[in-house]
Design a protein around this motif. Structure first.
Motif, PDB file in Angstrom:
ATOM      1  N   LEU A  81      11.965 -11.720   0.156  1.00  0.00           N
ATOM      2  CA  LEU A  81      10.519 -11.488   0.261  1.00  0.00           C
ATOM      3  C   LEU A  81      10.145 -10.344  -0.673  1.00  0.00           C
ATOM      4  O   LEU A  81      10.715  -9.258  -0.606  1.00  0.00           O
ATOM      5  CB  LEU A  81      10.121 -11.116   1.698  1.00  0.00           C
ATOM      6  CG  LEU A  81       8.636 -10.709   1.871  1.00  0.00           C
ATOM      7  CD1 LEU A  81       7.694 -11.854   1.511  1.00  0.00           C
ATOM      8  CD2 LEU A  81       8.372 -10.228   3.292  1.00  0.00           C
ATOM      9  N   MET A  82       9.188 -10.617  -1.547  1.00  0.00           N
ATOM     10  CA  MET A  82       8.655  -9.559  -2.412  1.00  0.00           C
ATOM     11  C   MET A  82       7.177  -9.389  -2.077  1.00  0.00           C
ATOM     12  O   MET A  82       6.441 -10.376  -1.957  1.00  0.00           O
ATOM     13  CB  MET A  82       8.842  -9.940  -3.884  1.00  0.00           C
ATOM     14  CG  MET A  82       8.349  -8.887  -4.863  1.00  0.00           C
ATOM     15  SD  MET A  82       9.070  -9.182  -6.515  1.00  0.00           S
ATOM     16  CE  MET A  82       8.064  -8.093  -7.521  1.00  0.00           C
ATOM     17  N   VAL A  83       6.770  -8.143  -1.884  1.00  0.00           N
ATOM     18  CA  VAL A  83       5.363  -7.849  -1.596  1.00  0.00           C
ATOM     19  C   VAL A  83       4.849  -6.941  -2.699  1.00  0.00           C
ATOM     20  O   VAL A  83       5.453  -5.892  -2.975  1.00  0.00           O
ATOM     21  CB  VAL A  83       5.200  -7.155  -0.219  1.00  0.00           C
ATOM     22  CG1 VAL A  83       3.718  -6.932   0.091  1.00  0.00           C
ATOM     23  CG2 VAL A  83       5.850  -7.978   0.893  1.00  0.00           C
ATOM     24  N   VAL A  84       3.772  -7.344  -3.356  1.00  0.00           N
ATOM     25  CA  VAL A  84       3.241  -6.529  -4.453  1.00  0.00           C
ATOM     26  C   VAL A  84       1.830  -6.044  -4.129  1.00  0.00           C
ATOM     27  O   VAL A  84       1.023  -6.784  -3.573  1.00  0.00           O
ATOM     28  CB  VAL A  84       3.275  -7.262  -5.817  1.00  0.00           C
ATOM     29  CG1 VAL A  84       4.682  -7.703  -6.147  1.00  0.00           C
ATOM     30  CG2 VAL A  84       2.324  -8.423  -5.863  1.00  0.00           C
ATOM     31  N   SER A 100       9.595 -11.453  -9.494  1.00  0.00           N
ATOM     32  CA  SER A 100       8.534 -12.049  -8.675  1.00  0.00           C
ATOM     33  C   SER A 100       8.592 -13.578  -8.733  1.00  0.00           C
ATOM     34  O   SER A 100       8.263 -14.251  -7.768  1.00  0.00           O
ATOM     35  CB  SER A 100       7.155 -11.547  -9.113  1.00  0.00           C
ATOM     36  OG  SER A 100       6.709 -12.198 -10.295  1.00  0.00           O
ATOM     37  N   LYS A 101       9.036 -14.090  -9.888  1.00  0.00           N
ATOM     38  CA  LYS A 101       9.150 -15.553 -10.017  1.00  0.00           C
ATOM     39  C   LYS A 101      10.351 -16.079  -9.253  1.00  0.00           C
ATOM     40  O   LYS A 101      10.342 -17.206  -8.750  1.00  0.00           O
ATOM     41  CB  LYS A 101       9.237 -15.959 -11.490  1.00  0.00           C
ATOM     42  CG  LYS A 101       7.901 -15.812 -12.199  1.00  0.00           C
ATOM     43  CD  LYS A 101       7.952 -16.348 -13.622  1.00  0.00           C
ATOM     44  CE  LYS A 101       6.549 -16.365 -14.230  1.00  0.00           C
ATOM     45  NZ  LYS A 101       6.570 -16.393 -15.692  1.00  0.00           N
ATOM     46  N   ALA A 102      11.404 -15.251  -9.177  1.00  0.00           N
ATOM     47  CA  ALA A 102      12.627 -15.678  -8.488  1.00  0.00           C
ATOM     48  C   ALA A 102      12.549 -15.441  -6.982  1.00  0.00           C
ATOM     49  O   ALA A 102      13.408 -15.924  -6.228  1.00  0.00           O
ATOM     50  CB  ALA A 102      13.834 -14.936  -9.076  1.00  0.00           C
ATOM     51  N   VAL A 108       0.961 -11.140  -2.209  1.00  0.00           N
ATOM     52  CA  VAL A 108       0.130 -10.294  -3.069  1.00  0.00           C
ATOM     53  C   VAL A 108      -0.965  -9.649  -2.213  1.00  0.00           C
ATOM     54  O   VAL A 108      -1.722 -10.351  -1.555  1.00  0.00           O
ATOM     55  CB  VAL A 108      -0.497 -11.149  -4.201  1.00  0.00           C
ATOM     56  CG1 VAL A 108      -1.520 -10.333  -4.988  1.00  0.00           C
ATOM     57  CG2 VAL A 108       0.585 -11.679  -5.142  1.00  0.00           C
ATOM     58  N   ILE A 109      -0.991  -8.315  -2.238  1.00  0.00           N
ATOM     59  CA  ILE A 109      -2.026  -7.573  -1.504  1.00  0.00           C
ATOM     60  C   ILE A 109      -2.856  -6.834  -2.540  1.00  0.00           C
ATOM     61  O   ILE A 109      -2.352  -5.922  -3.220  1.00  0.00           O
ATOM     62  CB  ILE A 109      -1.394  -6.521  -0.547  1.00  0.00           C
ATOM     63  CG1 ILE A 109      -0.263  -7.110   0.302  1.00  0.00           C
ATOM     64  CG2 ILE A 109      -2.472  -5.817   0.297  1.00  0.00           C
ATOM     65  CD1 ILE A 109      -0.685  -7.906   1.475  1.00  0.00           C
ATOM     66  N   GLY A 117      -4.709 -14.781  -7.755  1.00  0.00           N
ATOM     67  CA  GLY A 117      -3.754 -15.070  -6.683  1.00  0.00           C
ATOM     68  C   GLY A 117      -2.498 -15.712  -7.240  1.00  0.00           C
ATOM     69  O   GLY A 117      -2.449 -16.919  -7.438  1.00  0.00           O
ATOM     70  N   PHE A 118      -1.468 -14.907  -7.482  1.00  0.00           N
ATOM     71  CA  PHE A 118      -0.235 -15.457  -8.061  1.00  0.00           C
ATOM     72  C   PHE A 118       0.906 -15.469  -7.057  1.00  0.00           C
ATOM     73  O   PHE A 118       2.054 -15.704  -7.412  1.00  0.00           O
ATOM     74  CB  PHE A 118       0.133 -14.688  -9.339  1.00  0.00           C
ATOM     75  CG  PHE A 118       0.311 -13.199  -9.152  1.00  0.00           C
ATOM     76  CD1 PHE A 118       1.565 -12.665  -8.880  1.00  0.00           C
ATOM     77  CD2 PHE A 118      -0.779 -12.342  -9.227  1.00  0.00           C
ATOM     78  CE1 PHE A 118       1.734 -11.303  -8.696  1.00  0.00           C
ATOM     79  CE2 PHE A 118      -0.613 -10.968  -9.045  1.00  0.00           C
ATOM     80  CZ  PHE A 118       0.646 -10.455  -8.769  1.00  0.00           C
ATOM     81  N   GLY A 119       0.585 -15.225  -5.781  1.00  0.00           N
ATOM     82  CA  GLY A 119       1.625 -15.235  -4.746  1.00  0.00           C
ATOM     83  C   GLY A 119       1.628 -16.530  -3.954  1.00  0.00           C
ATOM     84  O   GLY A 119       0.778 -17.400  -4.151  1.00  0.00           O
TER      85      GLY A 119
END
Ligand code: 5GP
Ligand code: MN
Length: 318
Positions: A81-84, A100-102, A108-109, A117-119
């Motif tokens: 999980l990645m949160v940006v 972020s792609k992997a 995305v916050i 919106g890229f999440g």
């Protein structure tokens, strides 16, 4: 389910969380990322926080609790999980775009109106004055408590993105959020002094150089200036020690739109601000950047003069 609930669900399920924000982070980006990171750690998650090279924390943010920060090459390559935070488009993650792609899940916050919106889950609210306000909402939904350190991080985001509670994005809800931060132990006088009143002496000569070469173009309601490497060399200070130069340019009341171009060796970086009606977010977007209606920016592959000309032409067409 709201986007915020979907984000909270992914976060609750995760054992590890990789946290990032836009490159060249400001108070809202780094404050939100670190504040959320500290809360996630307290909730028992394994947490890493990083941002792209140039991996330099701006001078005036070094008082924040930075223990969770790791170099970008130590950031998980394929996070579960990645949160940006505060990142208006994916490219602003710089060298962490590939992470972020992997990522298995990407949240995305953000509060940039230009964010498409890229999440996998996107909590984007252009009406929120700061990403820190969205971060606060998220912590409340998760039931994760504020500590003095978390509150200090989020308070920094609230203070900086509203220009010390001065801009039109200062809403009752945002002030209530700031009140909660102070209640939890954030100290406004400490934050204010660290962020705004703690520059190296050389900063004063950089202000003189930048304001000294400012140009007013009344026909376009436009004021602009340049920050160049020579200014920093003469003052003996690093780029990380000179945030806020645009704030000296934008105060000229003859101009609706203000522009500061930083020409420091790499691609030039352009900051835009407007007073009342010019949509600088749209101008920045058309140049490949983004931001808000009254504060935006872009990175430009050509000369500083060409970047100014691009803005002038957009104003003339506007
Ligand atoms: P600043 O002028 O303070 O660097 O940035 C003003 C606003 O514009 C911030 O919300 C920032 O995130 C956004 N911004 C600045 N530069 C860029 C850029 O190159 N790309 C995008 N998408 N947004 C930018
Ligand atoms: Mn922000």
């Amino acid at each position: 389910m709201t986007d915020l609930e979907a984000a909270a669900a992914l976060i609750e399920q995760a054992d590890g969380i990789a946290i990032s924000c836009h490159q060249g982070p400001d108070g809202d980006a780094l404050g939100s990322a670190l504040g959320f990171g500290l809360a996630a750690k307290a909730a028992g998650k394994t947490v890493t926080v990083s941002f792209s090279e140039p991996f330099v924390v701006p001078d005036n943010l070094r008082f924040l609790p930075l223990d969770l920060l790791v170099e970008p090459d130590e950031f998980p390559e394929e996070p579960g999980l990645m949160v940006v935070f505060d990142t208006g488009d994916r490219a602003r993650l710089g060298s962490l775009v590939s992470n972020s792609k992997a990522a298995k899940h990407l949240v995305v916050i953000d509060h940039h109106v230009t964010n498409e919106g890229f999440g996998d889950v996107n909590v984007i609210d252009g009406d929120a004055g700061a990403s820190a306000l969205l971060t606060h909402r998220l912590l409340e939904l998760l039931g994760w408590p504020l500590t003095r350190e978390i509150a200090t991080c989020l308070h920094v985001g609230l203070v900086t993105d509203t220009g010390r509670f001065q801009y039109s994005n200062t809403t009752p809800e945002l002030l209530e959020s700031a009140a909660a931060m102070i209640e939890a132990g954030a100290e406004p006088a400490v934050v204010g002094q660290e962020i705004y009143e703690s520059v190296p002496f050389g900063y004063l000569s950089v202000v003189a150089a930048v304001t000294g070469r400012a140009v007013l173009e009344p026909e376009h309601d436009f004021v602009w200036s340049l920050l160049i490497s020579d200014d920093l060399e003469k003052a003996g200070i690093e780029p990380s020690a000179v945030p806020g130069m645009i704030d000296y340019i934008r105060i000229a009341r003859e101009a609706e739109t203000a522009c500061l171009v930083k020409d420091l060796g790499g691609p030039v970086e352009v900051s835009l601000r407007s007073r009342n009606h010019v949509d600088v977010g749209a101008i920045a977007s058309s140049a490949g950047g983004g931001g808000h209606a009254r504060a935006a920016g872009f990175t430009y592959p050509g000369s500083a003069e060409a970047a100014v000309a691009l803005v002038r032409d957009a104003l003339a067409d506007g």
